[in-house]
Write a protein that holds these residues in place. Structure first.
Motif, PDB file in Angstrom:
ATOM      1  N   LEU A 136      59.935 -65.527  -5.385  1.00  0.00           N
ATOM      2  CA  LEU A 136      58.869 -66.365  -5.932  1.00  0.00           C
ATOM      3  C   LEU A 136      58.952 -67.800  -5.425  1.00  0.00           C
TER       4      LEU A 136
ATOM      5  N   ALA B  84      49.530 -66.536  -7.526  1.00  0.00           N
ATOM      6  CA  ALA B  84      50.716 -66.658  -8.374  1.00  0.00           C
ATOM      7  C   ALA B  84      50.916 -65.409  -9.232  1.00  0.00           C
ATOM      8  N   GLU B  85      49.814 -64.904  -9.787  1.00  0.00           N
ATOM      9  CA  GLU B  85      49.905 -63.707 -10.618  1.00  0.00           C
ATOM     10  C   GLU B  85      50.301 -62.497  -9.763  1.00  0.00           C
ATOM     11  N   ALA B  86      49.751 -62.406  -8.563  1.00  0.00           N
ATOM     12  CA  ALA B  86      50.085 -61.303  -7.666  1.00  0.00           C
ATOM     13  C   ALA B  86      51.562 -61.318  -7.299  1.00  0.00           C
ATOM     14  N   GLN B  87      52.118 -62.506  -7.102  1.00  0.00           N
ATOM     15  CA  GLN B  87      53.538 -62.601  -6.768  1.00  0.00           C
ATOM     16  C   GLN B  87      54.402 -62.086  -7.903  1.00  0.00           C
ATOM     17  N   ARG B  88      54.089 -62.498  -9.118  1.00  0.00           N
ATOM     18  CA  ARG B  88      54.878 -62.037 -10.269  1.00  0.00           C
ATOM     19  C   ARG B  88      54.735 -60.522 -10.464  1.00  0.00           C
ATOM     20  N   ARG B  89      53.509 -60.030 -10.337  1.00  0.00           N
ATOM     21  CA  ARG B  89      53.280 -58.596 -10.523  1.00  0.00           C
ATOM     22  C   ARG B  89      54.004 -57.784  -9.439  1.00  0.00           C
TER      23      ARG B  89
ATOM     24  N   ASP C 296      57.762 -57.688 -10.151  1.00  0.00           N
ATOM     25  CA  ASP C 296      58.091 -56.784 -11.251  1.00  0.00           C
ATOM     26  C   ASP C 296      57.913 -55.323 -10.844  1.00  0.00           C
TER      27      ASP C 296
ATOM     28  N   LEU D 210      47.994 -56.293  -3.978  1.00  0.00           N
ATOM     29  CA  LEU D 210      47.455 -56.949  -5.162  1.00  0.00           C
ATOM     30  C   LEU D 210      46.476 -58.054  -4.786  1.00  0.00           C
ATOM     31  N   GLN D 211      46.802 -58.815  -3.754  1.00  0.00           N
ATOM     32  CA  GLN D 211      45.903 -59.880  -3.326  1.00  0.00           C
ATOM     33  C   GLN D 211      44.610 -59.306  -2.755  1.00  0.00           C
TER      34      GLN D 211
ATOM     35  N   MET E  55      43.418 -60.509  -6.871  1.00  0.00           N
ATOM     36  CA  MET E  55      44.284 -61.140  -7.865  1.00  0.00           C
ATOM     37  C   MET E  55      44.734 -62.512  -7.383  1.00  0.00           C
ATOM     38  N   HIS E  56      44.811 -63.473  -8.303  1.00  0.00           N
ATOM     39  CA  HIS E  56      45.278 -64.819  -7.973  1.00  0.00           C
ATOM     40  C   HIS E  56      46.686 -64.759  -7.392  1.00  0.00           C
TER      41      HIS E  56
END
Length: 445
Positions: free
Chosen positions: A358, A325-330, A333, A317-318, A322-323
């Motif tokens: 996280l 923090a958003e990549a970590q959440r995605r 999930d 994702l990175q 992707m930012h």
């Protein structure tokens, strides 16, 4: 003394081998008094009753069973009539549970492989056994059990061990061997493949060649098993004190790619082997905690098992821009949802698992130290960070900082987060922090 070795398939003629008391190590003092109570009452009322399965197997190798199961020719309803503290459970397998406080003695009626029309037996079109409530004789019951080591019966009337399938010798030789034709038995119940690995790991047995041969080929059948059942089997594999050997066994026999598909792919892609080293180190720690009778959280266990998959998803994702923090959440999930297709990980474990992941990024920020220390998942996340250090020295400074922060916080009131923030600077020097006032003056112009 034991005579004649055999390993029959279902339907074959059996020859009983009776191992007398002086030829085996099982003693009544090692058997639960409540199990003995059930055995004696069944016998006194004219029924055949035997200690069976894992308890007999474990006692033969010097183990200390936690569960004691009884096999009898009494039907579940007849068992219930003898014990007021009995309840009947199960649809796939009708069982009687005799309850003594926190201990449950499971009583099963002898089952047969062939339905003469009087029982309740249902097979899936692929050969999987959906329901099995066809009752029979002790010989029938022995043949339909999964492994020879689990088909041994301890008789309370003369303290002998009854063996119909060659299990006594297999236990002595420390071999896990399926009864009957392996492929057919695995198709009846694919989870038997995991049981073979788990029991071999627990007992230090090797899996018989004929029993092991179909495992890689039939591994995809595990996808037909109920995800909730695979979750329970996963806990048995990794939280019974033999997690390392269970993991290695799953790898060796080709079962890991089905049980933990994304973790397997991530480990294969990680050329340095650091992720695999961390995972095995974590499982060693889990085994040590179980041996010390310390609690182990399924959330922490699955955070460990799925960490390689999370890292791989996060990097992908990175790489797309992707930012962080958003990549970590995605990533958290995505890995969780994909794993749920195989193992039904309850939310009470999957949510803390994601929090452990996280929180890892916050250890490198060293901001709002008191708030992070007060986080309900801090301790688990910090333990996870320590585990990551075992795989990579790059986390040594973070571990040292947060260890010192915890030491500084000891003895302080629960709501002293500001004091901890003040004392946990990068150089460890205390400094006063001005409390920011709420209101228009604290907002951007």
């Amino acid at each position: 003394m034991p005579i004649q070795e055999s390993n029959p398939s279902p339907g074959a003629s059996l020859q009983l081998r009776v191992i007398p008391r002086d030829a085996h190590p099982i003693s009544r003092k090692d058997i639960s008094p409540n199990a003995l109570r059930v055995l004696y009452r069944l016998r006194e009322n004219g029924y055949g009753a035997y200690l069976v399965g894992g308890a007999v197997r474990d006692l033969l190798v010097g183990g200390h069973p936690k569960d004691f199961d009884v096999a009898t020719n009494a039907t579940p309803e007849e068992v219930k009539a003898l014990f007021r503290n009995c309840r009947l459970i199960g649809r796939r397998f009708r069982l009687a549970h005799v309850v003594y406080g926190r201990e449950i003695i499971e009583v099963a009626t002898f089952r047969a492989n062939v339905d003469d029309g009087s029982g309740d037996r249902q097979l899936h079109e692929g050969g999987r056994l959906l329901r099995d409530n066809v009752y029979g004789t002790i010989e029938d019951d022995a043949v339909r059990r999964d492994f020879t080591a689990n088909a041994l019966y301890y008789a309370i009337e003369d303290f002998s061990v009854r063996d119909y399938t060659g299990g006594f010798e297999d236990v002595q030789n420390r071999v896990m061997k399926l009864i009957g034709e392996p492929e057919q038995r695995y198709r009846e119940d694919p989870v038997r493949m995991l049981r073979a690995v788990r029991l071999a790991a627990k007992l230090g047995f090797r899996i018989d060649d004929a029993t092991a041969a179909p495992l890689p080929l039939l591994a995809p059948l595990l996808r037909e098993a109920a995800p909730a059942r695979l979750f329970e089997e996963g806990l048995k594999l990794f939280l019974s004190g033999h997690a390392v050997e269970s993991f290695l066994g799953l790898e060796r026999h080709g079962l890991l790619p089905v049980l933990l598909p994304e973790t397997t792919a991530a480990l294969k892609a990680n050329r340095s082997g650091a992720l695999r080293g961390m995972l095995l180190e974590g499982l060693r720690g889990t085994d040590a905690r179980v041996a010390a009778d310390e609690p182990v959280s399924p959330a922490f266990l699955f955070a460990l098992l799925l960490w390689p998959a999370y890292c791989r998803a996060l990097m992908a994702l990175q790489a797309q821009g992707m930012h962080a923090a958003e990549a970590q959440r995605r990533a958290a999930d995505r890995v969780t949802v994909h794993q749920l297709e195989t193992i039904a990980l309850p939310r009470r474990f999957s949510l803390p698992m994601q929090e452990i992941w996280l929180l890892q990024s916050r250890f490198g920020q060293r901001k709002r130290v008191g708030r992070l220390l007060a986080h309900p998942r801090f301790r688990a996340a910090f333990d996870f960070l320590v585990l990551r250090q075992a795989a990579s020295d790059e986390h040594a400074e973070e571990v040292a900082f947060w260890r010192e922060a915890q030491a500084s916080a000891e003895g302080m009131p629960r709501d002293s987060g500001e004091a901890v923030d003040a004392e946990a600077g990068h150089e460890g020097a205390p400094r006063r922090r001005r409390r920011r006032r709420r209101g228009p003056s604290s907002l951007p112009a």
